[in-house]
Write a protein that holds these residues in place. Structure first.
Motif, PDB file in Angstrom:
ATOM      1  N   GLU A  12     -12.299  14.483  17.798  1.00 51.03           N
ATOM      2  CA  GLU A  12     -12.499  13.177  17.212  1.00 51.03           C
ATOM      3  C   GLU A  12     -11.256  12.670  16.505  1.00 51.03           C
ATOM      4  OE1 GLU A  12     -15.868  13.585  14.752  1.00 51.03           O
ATOM      5  OE2 GLU A  12     -17.262  13.835  16.411  1.00 51.03           O
ATOM      6  N   ARG A  13     -10.326  13.569  16.126  1.00 52.12           N
ATOM      7  CA  ARG A  13      -9.142  13.135  15.409  1.00 52.12           C
ATOM      8  C   ARG A  13      -8.156  12.411  16.314  1.00 52.12           C
ATOM      9  NH1 ARG A  13      -8.124  18.652  11.960  1.00 52.12           N
ATOM     10  NH2 ARG A  13      -9.661  18.294  10.343  1.00 52.12           N
ATOM     11  N   ARG A  14      -8.164  12.720  17.635  1.00 51.19           N
ATOM     12  CA  ARG A  14      -7.210  12.094  18.535  1.00 51.19           C
ATOM     13  C   ARG A  14      -7.581  10.634  18.807  1.00 51.19           C
ATOM     14  NH1 ARG A  14      -7.631  16.976  21.927  1.00 51.19           N
ATOM     15  NH2 ARG A  14      -5.957  18.384  21.356  1.00 51.19           N
ATOM     16  N   GLY A  15      -8.896  10.370  19.030  1.00 53.91           N
ATOM     17  CA  GLY A  15      -9.333   9.043  19.446  1.00 53.91           C
ATOM     18  C   GLY A  15      -8.938   7.934  18.481  1.00 53.91           C
ATOM     19  N   PRO A  16      -9.216   8.055  17.146  1.00 55.78           N
ATOM     20  CA  PRO A  16      -8.905   6.974  16.219  1.00 55.78           C
ATOM     21  C   PRO A  16      -7.432   6.614  16.176  1.00 55.78           C
ATOM     22  CG  PRO A  16     -10.438   8.499  15.240  1.00 55.78           C
ATOM     23  CD  PRO A  16     -10.011   9.083  16.552  1.00 55.78           C
ATOM     24  N   ASN A  17      -6.512   7.566  16.416  1.00 60.03           N
ATOM     25  CA  ASN A  17      -5.083   7.263  16.382  1.00 60.03           C
ATOM     26  C   ASN A  17      -4.716   6.254  17.473  1.00 60.03           C
ATOM     27  OD1 ASN A  17      -4.709   8.944  14.261  1.00 60.03           O
ATOM     28  ND2 ASN A  17      -4.192  10.724  15.492  1.00 60.03           N
ATOM     29  N   TRP A  18      -5.200   6.507  18.712  1.00 62.96           N
ATOM     30  CA  TRP A  18      -4.893   5.582  19.811  1.00 62.96           C
ATOM     31  C   TRP A  18      -5.620   4.249  19.628  1.00 62.96           C
ATOM     32  CZ3 TRP A  18      -0.762   6.673  22.194  1.00 62.96           C
ATOM     33  CH2 TRP A  18      -0.371   7.999  22.379  1.00 62.96           C
ATOM     34  N   THR A  19      -6.827   4.303  19.132  1.00 64.14           N
ATOM     35  CA  THR A  19      -7.560   3.061  18.885  1.00 64.14           C
ATOM     36  C   THR A  19      -6.849   2.198  17.850  1.00 64.14           C
ATOM     37  OG1 THR A  19      -9.616   4.221  19.381  1.00 64.14           O
ATOM     38  CG2 THR A  19      -9.792   2.118  18.209  1.00 64.14           C
ATOM     39  N   ALA A  20      -6.352   2.838  16.796  1.00 63.95           N
ATOM     40  CA  ALA A  20      -5.635   2.097  15.758  1.00 63.95           C
ATOM     41  C   ALA A  20      -4.370   1.469  16.321  1.00 63.95           C
ATOM     42  CB  ALA A  20      -5.306   3.023  14.592  1.00 63.95           C
ATOM     43  N   ALA A  21      -3.666   2.203  17.204  1.00 58.03           N
ATOM     44  CA  ALA A  21      -2.442   1.670  17.807  1.00 58.03           C
ATOM     45  C   ALA A  21      -2.751   0.444  18.665  1.00 58.03           C
ATOM     46  CB  ALA A  21      -1.758   2.746  18.637  1.00 58.03           C
ATOM     47  N   MET A  22      -3.833   0.509  19.449  1.00 57.57           N
ATOM     48  CA  MET A  22      -4.210  -0.623  20.294  1.00 57.57           C
ATOM     49  C   MET A  22      -4.617  -1.834  19.448  1.00 57.57           C
ATOM     50  SD  MET A  22      -6.392   1.344  23.269  1.00 57.57           S
ATOM     51  CE  MET A  22      -6.766  -0.197  24.112  1.00 57.57           C
ATOM     52  N   VAL A  23      -5.372  -1.594  18.371  1.00 54.48           N
ATOM     53  CA  VAL A  23      -5.789  -2.700  17.490  1.00 54.48           C
ATOM     54  C   VAL A  23      -4.573  -3.346  16.845  1.00 54.48           C
ATOM     55  CG1 VAL A  23      -7.026  -3.243  15.362  1.00 54.48           C
ATOM     56  CG2 VAL A  23      -8.089  -1.770  17.085  1.00 54.48           C
ATOM     57  N   ALA A  24      -3.606  -2.497  16.406  1.00 56.08           N
ATOM     58  CA  ALA A  24      -2.405  -3.035  15.773  1.00 56.08           C
ATOM     59  C   ALA A  24      -1.612  -3.898  16.755  1.00 56.08           C
ATOM     60  CB  ALA A  24      -1.547  -1.891  15.241  1.00 56.08           C
ATOM     61  N   ALA A  25      -1.525  -3.436  18.028  1.00 54.08           N
ATOM     62  CA  ALA A  25      -0.800  -4.202  19.038  1.00 54.08           C
ATOM     63  C   ALA A  25      -1.466  -5.548  19.297  1.00 54.08           C
ATOM     64  CB  ALA A  25      -0.696  -3.395  20.330  1.00 54.08           C
ATOM     65  N   ILE A  26      -2.799  -5.550  19.385  1.00 56.94           N
ATOM     66  CA  ILE A  26      -3.532  -6.798  19.632  1.00 56.94           C
ATOM     67  C   ILE A  26      -3.369  -7.763  18.465  1.00 56.94           C
ATOM     68  CG2 ILE A  26      -5.841  -7.778  19.918  1.00 56.94           C
ATOM     69  CD1 ILE A  26      -6.576  -5.223  21.446  1.00 56.94           C
ATOM     70  N   VAL A  27      -3.452  -7.230  17.228  1.00 53.53           N
ATOM     71  CA  VAL A  27      -3.283  -8.090  16.051  1.00 53.53           C
ATOM     72  C   VAL A  27      -1.892  -8.703  16.029  1.00 53.53           C
ATOM     73  CG1 VAL A  27      -3.133  -8.093  13.535  1.00 53.53           C
ATOM     74  CG2 VAL A  27      -5.025  -6.922  14.680  1.00 53.53           C
ATOM     75  N   ALA A  28      -0.871  -7.883  16.386  1.00 54.31           N
ATOM     76  CA  ALA A  28       0.505  -8.395  16.395  1.00 54.31           C
ATOM     77  C   ALA A  28       0.670  -9.518  17.423  1.00 54.31           C
ATOM     78  CB  ALA A  28       1.467  -7.256  16.684  1.00 54.31           C
ATOM     79  N   VAL A  29       0.077  -9.318  18.617  1.00 53.73           N
ATOM     80  CA  VAL A  29       0.176 -10.334  19.663  1.00 53.73           C
ATOM     81  C   VAL A  29      -0.525 -11.616  19.253  1.00 53.73           C
ATOM     82  CG1 VAL A  29      -0.495 -10.915  22.023  1.00 53.73           C
ATOM     83  CG2 VAL A  29       0.473  -8.665  21.518  1.00 53.73           C
ATOM     84  N   VAL A  30      -1.752 -11.479  18.703  1.00 53.71           N
ATOM     85  CA  VAL A  30      -2.494 -12.666  18.268  1.00 53.71           C
ATOM     86  C   VAL A  30      -1.732 -13.394  17.174  1.00 53.71           C
ATOM     87  CG1 VAL A  30      -4.610 -13.460  17.138  1.00 53.71           C
ATOM     88  CG2 VAL A  30      -4.722 -11.756  18.972  1.00 53.71           C
ATOM     89  N   GLY A  31      -1.141 -12.650  16.235  1.00 58.60           N
ATOM     90  CA  GLY A  31      -0.364 -13.267  15.162  1.00 58.60           C
ATOM     91  C   GLY A  31       0.852 -14.011  15.698  1.00 58.60           C
ATOM     92  N   PHE A  32       1.506 -13.369  16.682  1.00 60.79           N
ATOM     93  CA  PHE A  32       2.688 -14.010  17.262  1.00 60.79           C
ATOM     94  C   PHE A  32       2.321 -15.309  17.970  1.00 60.79           C
ATOM     95  CE2 PHE A  32       6.940 -14.167  18.800  1.00 60.79           C
ATOM     96  CZ  PHE A  32       6.893 -14.665  20.093  1.00 60.79           C
TER      97      PHE A  32
END
Length: 278
Positions: free
Chosen positions: A117-137
């Motif tokens: 379970e520790r691996r999944g949240p790291n990749w999910t957080a990275a994907m969410v951060a990327a989407i937020v950055a794109v939407v902000g841009f």
């Protein structure tokens, strides 16, 4: 008493005063004699060493190596001489402080649940951060274009904004795909044309016996805590576990999740189509 003596030769003197408070060893000895069995017969049938059978019938449990093994031997010998083991186990627990609670296995399973379970949240957080950055841009570019530029500037600003969205996505998917699934054991790549069994003493020590499909003995000995053995055959593996509660089993790369009790003696057979008890 020699091994070759018949049960009648070793029949003890009957004392009526002992009937009300018969010991565990005396009860096992009388039941064995009543069944017409010698110590050697019982040892062969249960795989409990002759010296330990003699010691238990003399109410000396020290050679068993601890309460867990003593309880297992008493249960095994009682069944071999057609005696109900339950009263003997209650008598042993009363004299030796009760049955130990089987708690050591819980931290192991908890660790196995937490680790993936520790691996999944790291990749999910990275994907969410990327989407937020794109939407902000995109939002920033659109807001800037509305304030002082033409519609063409807004359109041109949105074009590079969509490029980064497509770029991180395949990278993220590729990275996730490259992560191997947690393996149940070191023999996860076991060959399909054979049966492969790994026995690991994780919660204590246990006597182990393993045979191939021809009855040839592959291993017969004591596994100390932390030790493991791997057996392989073209058809099947026959196992006898002296203390199944101390053992972790992996069959053809899959962990066997049977709830083996501490001190329990288990006889198991596994084939190429398992994991399942044969």
């Amino acid at each position: 008493m020699s091994i070759g003596n018949s049960p009648e030769d070793e029949r003890p003197f009957e004392d009526p005063s002992e009937e009300a408070n018969i010991s565990i060893g005396r009860a096992l000895q009388q039941a064995r004699i009543a069944a017409g069995l010698t110590v050697d017969d019982v040892s062969t049938a249960t795989r409990v060493r002759i010296a330990i059978v003699h010691a238990i019938e003399s109410d000396d449990f020290a050679p068993c190596g601890g309460d867990v093994y003593a309880r297992g031997h008493i249960r095994t010998l009682a069944r071999a001489v057609h005696l109900d083991p339950a009263p003997l186990m209650e008598q042993y627990d009363a004299a030796h402080g009760g049955r130990p609670a089987p708690t050591p296995a819980a931290p192991l399973f908890e660790a196995e649940r937490i680790r993936p379970e520790r691996r999944g949240p790291n990749w999910t957080a990275a994907m969410v951060a990327a989407i937020v950055a794109v939407v902000g841009f995109v939002g920033f570019t659109a807001f800037k274009g509305d304030g002082g530029g033409s519609k063409e500037q807004v359109a041109e600003g949105s074009t590079p904004a969509t490029s980064p969205t497509a770029s991180p996505t395949p990278k993220t998917d590729k990275t996730v795909d490259e992560k191997p699934e947690p393996s149940d054991s070191a023999i996860a790549a076991a060959p399909q044309d054979k049966v492969t069994v790994q026995v690991s003493a994780t919660d204590g020590r246990s006597w182990i016996s393993a045979k191939d499909h021809n009855g040839r003995l592959l291993f017969d000995g004591l596994l100390k805590q932390g030790d493991s053995q791997t057996f392989q055959d073209s058809e099947k593996i026959n196992l006898v576990l002296g203390d199944a509660g101390a053992i972790d089993l992996f069959v053809n790369g899959k962990k066997i999740e049977d709830d083996f009790q501490p001190g329990a003696v288990e006889r198991l057979t596994y084939t190429k189509g398992d994991p399942q008890v044969g």
